[in-house]
Enzyme design. Sequence first.
Site, PDB file in Angstrom:
ATOM      1  N   GLY A  61      -2.565   2.387  14.669  1.00  0.00           N
ATOM      2  CA  GLY A  61      -3.311   3.255  14.999  1.00  0.00           C
ATOM      3  C   GLY A  61      -3.836   4.292  14.204  1.00  0.00           C
ATOM      4  O   GLY A  61      -2.891   4.656  13.125  1.00  0.00           O
ATOM      5  N   GLU A  65      -7.250   3.379   5.536  1.00  0.00           N
ATOM      6  CA  GLU A  65      -7.629   3.130   4.216  1.00  0.00           C
ATOM      7  C   GLU A  65      -6.601   2.311   3.792  1.00  0.00           C
ATOM      8  O   GLU A  65      -6.486   0.509   3.514  1.00  0.00           O
ATOM      9  CB  GLU A  65      -8.409   3.417   2.859  1.00  0.00           C
ATOM     10  CG  GLU A  65      -9.848   3.929   3.152  1.00  0.00           C
ATOM     11  CD  GLU A  65     -11.008   2.749   3.066  1.00  0.00           C
ATOM     12  OE1 GLU A  65     -10.259   1.465   2.694  1.00  0.00           O
ATOM     13  OE2 GLU A  65     -11.601   3.053   3.611  1.00  0.00           O
ATOM     14  N   HIS A  67      -4.246   1.288   5.500  1.00  0.00           N
ATOM     15  CA  HIS A  67      -4.021  -0.386   7.103  1.00  0.00           C
ATOM     16  C   HIS A  67      -5.185  -1.029   7.058  1.00  0.00           C
ATOM     17  O   HIS A  67      -4.873  -2.067   7.479  1.00  0.00           O
ATOM     18  CB  HIS A  67      -4.534   0.752   9.252  1.00  0.00           C
ATOM     19  CG  HIS A  67      -3.055   1.317   9.290  1.00  0.00           C
ATOM     20  ND1 HIS A  67      -3.831   2.869   9.403  1.00  0.00           N
ATOM     21  CD2 HIS A  67      -2.003   1.264   9.286  1.00  0.00           C
ATOM     22  CE1 HIS A  67      -2.368   3.060  10.009  1.00  0.00           C
ATOM     23  NE2 HIS A  67      -1.878   2.705   9.618  1.00  0.00           N
ATOM     24  N   GLY A 181       3.449  -2.569   5.085  1.00  0.00           N
ATOM     25  CA  GLY A 181       2.594  -1.384   4.356  1.00  0.00           C
ATOM     26  C   GLY A 181       4.368  -1.707   3.410  1.00  0.00           C
ATOM     27  O   GLY A 181       4.887  -1.122   4.098  1.00  0.00           O
ATOM     28  N   ARG A 221      -0.158  10.619   9.738  1.00  0.00           N
ATOM     29  CA  ARG A 221       0.690  12.338   9.380  1.00  0.00           C
ATOM     30  C   ARG A 221      -0.543  12.832   8.026  1.00  0.00           C
ATOM     31  O   ARG A 221      -0.213  14.393   8.386  1.00  0.00           O
ATOM     32  CB  ARG A 221       2.043  12.299   9.365  1.00  0.00           C
ATOM     33  CG  ARG A 221       2.750  11.699  10.354  1.00  0.00           C
ATOM     34  CD  ARG A 221       4.227  11.340  10.100  1.00  0.00           C
ATOM     35  NE  ARG A 221       4.712  11.379  11.608  1.00  0.00           N
ATOM     36  CZ  ARG A 221       5.364   9.595  11.820  1.00  0.00           C
ATOM     37  NH1 ARG A 221       5.420   8.830  10.837  1.00  0.00           N
ATOM     38  NH2 ARG A 221       5.732  10.059  13.118  1.00  0.00           N
TER      39      ARG A 221
END
Length: 332
Positions: A61, A65, A67, A181, A221
């Site tokens: 969650g 962008e 993700h 990613g 983060r």
Amino acid sequence: MTHPAERETSSQAEPAGPAGPAGPAGPVVVTTRSDLRDAMAIWAMTAPEATDRRAVVMTMGALHEGHLDLVRRARAEAGPGGQVLVTIFVNPLQFGAGEDLDSYPRDLERDVALLAGAGADVVFAPAPDVVYPDGDPVVRVSAGRIGEVLEGAFRPGHLDGVLTVVLKLMHATRPDVALFGEKDAQQLLAVRRMVRDLDLDVEIVGVPTRRDEDGLALSSRNAYLSDEERRSALALSRALRAGAQQAAGGAGAAAVRATASGILNEATDVVVDYLALVDPATVEEVPAEHTGPALLLVAARVGTTRLIDNQAVDVVAPSDGSETPGQEASRD
Ligand code: PAF
């Protein structure tokens, strides 16, 4: 016997729609294993020109962008009749003591709204007791040596926790293709090795890191950074770029490391956990005389925020045929 996770009732977050292709109402949101199974089964019956191809993106969650790039790529991989499923689960197993498990940003409604625009059909957002109905699992996946170096040395058990939940989520979602990613390069390598070593029938696709215009790699983060810390954090991508340029110019592995390290050391408020030039297939440090593909990886703390980034580099031999400093040194 009923699996405890299956006794839970579904608590669909808004917005939710029928378990068909994401329409204006957005993806259907499910929180239990049985509702997930229904959403996957109903798809085949109701979606126009449905195929049984399923692409899965696993997230914690706090989407950005980067993700959404994964989800868009998943949409392309699934094809128009395929199903794109996104999991949102902050996995306690991959957080160490004193890390940010409790404060990790959680906003399901915002995430679902973002996913609606990126082509997700189903969101699986389980609570911890759905994923771990018996509490912390006794049996876990080990990332082996990959889980002991670099990230593993600073976050012991982290990659084992990642692989354990990734395997469980793969069992729950049964993807044909799963996308991860490239920013989490060591994680991506560990997932690829798990798939190969444990004979999982799923294709793994790595998706390039999304960066802000100034070069900062997108991360959930980053939200923790003050303006000043964010400026300091730019040293990470600057160091990686400078290292890659050195490599392309025939400088040799030692000079690549030294250049990147010099930039990081000059930055205020940046405390480096590691900077490493590694073999992309093993994440072991390459020798000084190395030429060819390598991965320059960095992890650093900026204030209280821990960031990671990496860059693929190609260490070329000097064009004048002279030895790199490493080659010389390796004969001493
Ligand atoms: O990359 C992440 O967000 C997590 O490590 C993952 C793969 C979703 C597992 O919890």
